[in-house]
Design an enzyme around this catalytic site. Structure first.
Site, PDB file in Angstrom:
ATOM      1  N   CYS A 126       1.011  -1.251  -0.127  1.00 15.63           N
ATOM      2  CA  CYS A 126      -0.115  -0.061  -0.059  1.00 15.63           C
ATOM      3  C   CYS A 126       0.766   1.172   0.071  1.00 15.63           C
ATOM      4  O   CYS A 126       1.792   1.375  -0.904  1.00 15.63           O
ATOM      5  CB  CYS A 126      -0.766  -0.286   1.184  1.00 15.63           C
ATOM      6  SG  CYS A 126      -2.051   1.252   1.636  1.00 15.63           S
ATOM      7  N   ASP A 186      -7.176  -2.305  -9.424  1.00 19.69           N
ATOM      8  CA  ASP A 186      -7.042  -1.459  -8.547  1.00 19.69           C
ATOM      9  C   ASP A 186      -6.927  -0.209  -9.228  1.00 19.69           C
ATOM     10  O   ASP A 186      -6.823   0.068 -10.465  1.00 19.69           O
ATOM     11  CB  ASP A 186      -5.412  -1.653  -8.313  1.00 19.69           C
ATOM     12  CG  ASP A 186      -5.167  -0.703  -6.679  1.00 19.69           C
ATOM     13  OD1 ASP A 186      -5.744  -0.030  -6.467  1.00 19.69           O
ATOM     14  OD2 ASP A 186      -4.058  -1.134  -6.305  1.00 19.69           O
ATOM     15  N   HIS A 218      -6.797  -3.675  -5.115  1.00 21.34           N
ATOM     16  CA  HIS A 218      -5.954  -3.101  -4.099  1.00 21.34           C
ATOM     17  C   HIS A 218      -5.757  -4.135  -2.862  1.00 21.34           C
ATOM     18  O   HIS A 218      -6.696  -4.872  -2.520  1.00 21.34           O
ATOM     19  CB  HIS A 218      -6.356  -1.809  -3.627  1.00 21.34           C
ATOM     20  CG  HIS A 218      -5.096  -0.950  -2.661  1.00 21.34           C
ATOM     21  ND1 HIS A 218      -3.849  -0.576  -3.632  1.00 21.34           N
ATOM     22  CD2 HIS A 218      -4.823  -0.718  -1.633  1.00 21.34           C
ATOM     23  CE1 HIS A 218      -3.225  -0.018  -2.771  1.00 21.34           C
ATOM     24  NE2 HIS A 218      -3.641  -0.014  -1.653  1.00 21.34           N
TER      25      HIS A 218
END
Lengths: 250, 88
Positions: A126, A186, A218
């Site tokens: 992330c 994503d 994601h």
């Protein structure tokens, strides 16, 4: 490379991070005194949480000395990871220079272990994915893994309260092989932003390997979230294992 | 995705939080991002906090986008239903 016995130890240590600040870090090590590589795990924006510590232990099970610095320690020493992450977010996030200082300390800690073969890789998830690329552009690490980091390319929106910029101007300085793992569904990073990164790295003849997983969004490695995607995560772990065996072994 | 989008504001009120204690809240942070606990990919998250009392002085909400819209509507409806002088 794999730990011979699967036995490991995990403990909390203190390291001297950016500006000499003492911060905590989670360290997991395989049992035994054979020489091995090290892995610095950069946690996601929600913090130094249980799922991240599981990842650290998994790297030890794979045969590496692994460490994760608590990037939110200064804001909230001893606080629950979600509370610490909330404070960090409200303060504008983790500044890049501080991140670099804290990761440098973690890398040095691993290289100073008796078991170290001198090689250290970095991996981030992330926001940590972007930070892993940032580290590989600025510090001597032997391999870097970017798991769906947003804003390596692309532009944060106007008036963005978090102090994050893209890394386009730094990418020519990338000095370690890069493995990128992305979800095709994503949007941060979007497939277009991943393609832009690929194009920039190709133009600068960098050593990189990217995989984008259809059907994955994601945070597909997050075992405790609905985003967890078994095929993407399983293949991703295999790619990481092979990549680190190649660059951190020996 | 990590939206990173974060909106901060000041508030004046109280919240009942950790240890079932009431505390004064001075800060609110609103963001749409991954939740810690809610079973959704993304939620509208609201943190009510008093930074002077430390990181744990926080009441956190994670609402689906639809729930957040309903909350906004409910707040507006409740405020609209009272005489202006009371809600000034």
């Amino acid at each position: 490379m794999c730990s011979m016995s699967n036995s490991l130890t995990a403990t909390t240590v203190r390291i001297s991070g950016h500006d000499g600040d003492e911060i905590e870090a989670y360290l997991a090590r395989p049992q035994g005194d054979e020489r091995r590589g090290g892995v610095v795990v950069i946690h996601h924006m929600p913090g130094y949480d249980r799922a991240t510590k599981e990842i650290v232990r998994r790297f030890a099970e794979l045969g590496y000395d692994a460490i994760c610095p608590n990037l939110h320690f200064r804001e909230a020493p001893g606080a629950a990871p979600d509370d610490a992450a909330a404070v960090s977010r409200a303060n504008g996030g983790v500044p890049d220079p501080r991140l670099l200082g804290d990761v440098a300390a973690a890398v040095a800690h691993l290289r100073a272990l008796d078991s170290s073969n001198g090689k250290v890789g970095v991996i981030g998830y992330c926001s940590g994915g972007r930070q892993a690329v940032l580290v590989a552009c600025n510090q001597d690490v032997d391999a870097a893994v970017d798991c769906y980091g947003a804003f390596v390319t692309g532009t944060p929106p106007e008036g963005f309260p978090l102090k994050v910029t893209n890394l386009v101007d730094q990418l020519p300085g990338l000095r370690a092989p890069l493995l990128g793992l992305f979800g095709a569904e994503d949007t941060h990073p979007s497939p277009g932003q991943v393609a832009e990164l690929e194009q920039i790295l190709s133009a600068h003849r960098k050593d990189f390997e990217f995989h984008s997983y259809e059907g994955a969004g994601h945070a597909f490695f997050s075992v405790d979230r609905p985003a967890y995607n078994v095929p993407a995560a399983n293949d991703g772990w295999e790619r990481i294992t092979a990549f680190y065996a190649k660059h951190l072994g020996g | 995705m990590c939206t990173y989008t974060t909106i901060k504001g000041s508030v004046d009120g109280s919240a009942k939080g950790p240890g079932s204690s009431w505390f004064h809240v001075s800060d609110v942070t609103v963001y749409f991002d991954h939740p810690v606990h809610a079973m959704a990919d993304h939620t509208l998250n609201i943190d009510f906090a008093d930074p002077s009392k430390g990181p744990s002085a926080r009441v956190a909400l994670e609402l689906t986008a639809e729930s957040a819209r309903q909350l906004v509507a409910a707040i507006q409806e409740a405020l609209a239903a009272v005489p202006a002088e009371l809600a000034a």
